[in-house]
Scaffold this active site. Structure first.
Site, PDB file in Angstrom:
ATOM      1  N   TRP A  27       0.846  -1.196   0.000  1.00 44.76           N
ATOM      2  CA  TRP A  27       0.000   0.000   0.000  1.00 44.76           C
ATOM      3  C   TRP A  27       0.882   1.247   0.000  1.00 44.76           C
ATOM      4  O   TRP A  27       1.965   1.252   0.569  1.00 44.76           O
ATOM      5  CB  TRP A  27      -0.881   0.019   1.259  1.00 44.76           C
ATOM      6  CG  TRP A  27      -2.164  -0.750   1.121  1.00 44.76           C
ATOM      7  CD1 TRP A  27      -2.303  -2.095   0.932  1.00 44.76           C
ATOM      8  CD2 TRP A  27      -3.497  -0.207   1.166  1.00 44.76           C
ATOM      9  NE1 TRP A  27      -3.626  -2.433   0.859  1.00 44.76           N
ATOM     10  CE2 TRP A  27      -4.383  -1.300   1.005  1.00 44.76           C
ATOM     11  CE3 TRP A  27      -4.014   1.075   1.335  1.00 44.76           C
ATOM     12  CZ2 TRP A  27      -5.773  -1.133   1.006  1.00 44.76           C
ATOM     13  CZ3 TRP A  27      -5.388   1.227   1.343  1.00 44.76           C
ATOM     14  CH2 TRP A  27      -6.253   0.139   1.173  1.00 44.76           C
ATOM     15  N   GLU A  63      -0.391  -7.170   7.401  1.00 44.36           N
ATOM     16  CA  GLU A  63       0.277  -8.449   7.141  1.00 44.36           C
ATOM     17  C   GLU A  63       1.758  -8.434   7.544  1.00 44.36           C
ATOM     18  O   GLU A  63       2.435  -9.466   7.442  1.00 44.36           O
ATOM     19  CB  GLU A  63       0.155  -8.818   5.656  1.00 44.36           C
ATOM     20  CG  GLU A  63      -1.206  -9.361   5.242  1.00 44.36           C
ATOM     21  CD  GLU A  63      -2.304  -8.311   5.213  1.00 44.36           C
ATOM     22  OE1 GLU A  63      -2.043  -7.200   4.742  1.00 44.36           O
ATOM     23  OE2 GLU A  63      -3.421  -8.608   5.687  1.00 44.36           O
ATOM     24  N   HIS A 104      -9.990   2.045  10.685  1.00 43.12           N
ATOM     25  CA  HIS A 104      -8.964   1.096  10.239  1.00 43.12           C
ATOM     26  C   HIS A 104      -7.559   1.454  10.696  1.00 43.12           C
ATOM     27  O   HIS A 104      -6.801   0.621  11.160  1.00 43.12           O
ATOM     28  CB  HIS A 104      -8.966   1.020   8.705  1.00 43.12           C
ATOM     29  CG  HIS A 104      -9.582  -0.222   8.213  1.00 43.12           C
ATOM     30  ND1 HIS A 104     -10.932  -0.341   8.028  1.00 43.12           N
ATOM     31  CD2 HIS A 104      -9.047  -1.429   7.892  1.00 43.12           C
ATOM     32  CE1 HIS A 104     -11.208  -1.559   7.602  1.00 43.12           C
ATOM     33  NE2 HIS A 104     -10.093  -2.229   7.511  1.00 43.12           N
TER      34      HIS A 104
HETATM   35  N1  RBF Z   1      -2.539  -0.960   4.422  1.00 41.34           N
HETATM   36  C1  RBF Z   1      -1.488  -0.108   4.474  1.00 41.34           C
HETATM   37  O1  RBF Z   1      -0.334  -0.549   4.487  1.00 41.34           O
HETATM   38  N2  RBF Z   1      -1.692   1.257   4.528  1.00 41.34           N
HETATM   39  C2  RBF Z   1      -2.942   1.806   4.545  1.00 41.34           C
HETATM   40  O2  RBF Z   1      -3.052   3.046   4.581  1.00 41.34           O
HETATM   41  C3  RBF Z   1      -4.045   0.916   4.517  1.00 41.34           C
HETATM   42  N3  RBF Z   1      -5.306   1.434   4.575  1.00 41.34           N
HETATM   43  C4  RBF Z   1      -6.361   0.582   4.558  1.00 41.34           C
HETATM   44  C5  RBF Z   1      -7.665   1.092   4.623  1.00 41.34           C
HETATM   45  C6  RBF Z   1      -8.757   0.240   4.578  1.00 41.34           C
HETATM   46  C7  RBF Z   1     -10.133   0.819   4.659  1.00 41.34           C
HETATM   47  C8  RBF Z   1      -8.555  -1.182   4.460  1.00 41.34           C
HETATM   48  C9  RBF Z   1      -9.729  -2.122   4.391  1.00 41.34           C
HETATM   49  C10 RBF Z   1      -7.282  -1.677   4.414  1.00 41.34           C
HETATM   50  C11 RBF Z   1      -6.169  -0.824   4.455  1.00 41.34           C
HETATM   51  N4  RBF Z   1      -4.867  -1.338   4.380  1.00 41.34           N
HETATM   52  C12 RBF Z   1      -3.813  -0.467   4.440  1.00 41.34           C
HETATM   53  C13 RBF Z   1      -4.627  -2.777   4.138  1.00 41.34           C
HETATM   54  C14 RBF Z   1      -4.435  -3.592   5.417  1.00 41.34           C
HETATM   55  O3  RBF Z   1      -3.151  -3.335   5.968  1.00 41.34           O
HETATM   56  C15 RBF Z   1      -4.555  -5.099   5.107  1.00 41.34           C
HETATM   57  O4  RBF Z   1      -3.736  -5.432   4.027  1.00 41.34           O
HETATM   58  C16 RBF Z   1      -5.975  -5.520   4.799  1.00 41.34           C
HETATM   59  O5  RBF Z   1      -6.848  -5.095   5.802  1.00 41.34           O
HETATM   60  C17 RBF Z   1      -6.083  -7.051   4.672  1.00 41.34           C
HETATM   61  O6  RBF Z   1      -5.710  -7.692   5.884  1.00 41.34           O
END
Ligand code: RBF
Length: 169
Positions: A27, A63, A104
């Site tokens: 991300w 993760e 989140h």
């Molecule tokens: N993962 C990140 O590394 N950075 C983020 O800013 C981030 N924002 C998220 C926002 C939402 C609404 C969701 C559902 C997930 C986000 N994730 C983000 C992903 C999260 O770390 C993870 O990969 C997922 O929730 C699956 O377990």
């Protein structure tokens, strides 16, 4: 703020024999890539062999702890307690959370910080906390050195990794 700095650091000559793992989330790719690249580059500057640095990715920051755990194991079966053989002298976990409209951010930041902290004592190796928890995109860009006049924090994480790994050498 003059007092808010990281203090001086002495490079360890033990770095040349170290194996370091970088686990990063996918991300916020632009920021994360800049942090990963600078951390790896700094490890090499500190004496780690390029071939002793492994870089792997996981989906998101949530993760990161399992990614660190899985990649430090020599096999997928034996618990660490029985082998006491992590594959790396140190791991740097890198991700960038940017606060959205829901809860989140809070849940992920808190869970990951706590789990990475306690995981260190399960795998008997240091894990460096390279998770940015930003309120705005601009804050993230700044901390990755992508805005003029700002330093990339990846270099601090590389230094911390070597310093902590040297304590067990
Ligand atoms: N993962 C990140 O590394 N950075 C983020 O800013 C981030 N924002 C998220 C926002 C939402 C609404 C969701 C559902 C997930 C986000 N994730 C983000 C992903 C999260 O770390 C993870 O990969 C997922 O929730 C699956 O377990």
């Amino acid at each position: 703020m003059e007092f808010k700095d990281k203090g001086s650091y002495e490079v360890s000559d033990k770095a040349k024999d170290m194996k370091v793992l970088i686990v990063h989330a996918r991300w916020n790719e632009k920021v994360v890539n800049a942090l990963v690249n600078r951390a790896a580059e700094r490890l090499v500057e500190l004496g780690v062999a390029k071939t002793n640095i492994d870089i792997v990715s996981v989906a998101g920051s949530y993760e990161l702890p399992f990614g660190v755990y899985a990649h430090n194991k020599n096999d997928g079966v034996t618990p660490f307690k029985e082998t006491n053989t992590s594959r790396y002298d140190a791991t740097i976990a890198i991700g960038t959370l940017i606060k959205g409209d829901t809860m989140h951010f809070e849940f992920i930041a808190d869970a990951v910080a706590k789990e990475l902290m306690s995981l260190q004592f399960k795998i008997s190796r240091p894990i460096i906390f390279g998770l940015l928890t930003c309120f705005t995109e601009e804050q993230a860009l700044e901390r990755a050195g992508l805005i003029e006049g700002h330093r990339n924090l990846g270099e601090d994480w590389a230094e911390a990794a070597i310093e902590m790994a040297a304590k067990l050498k």
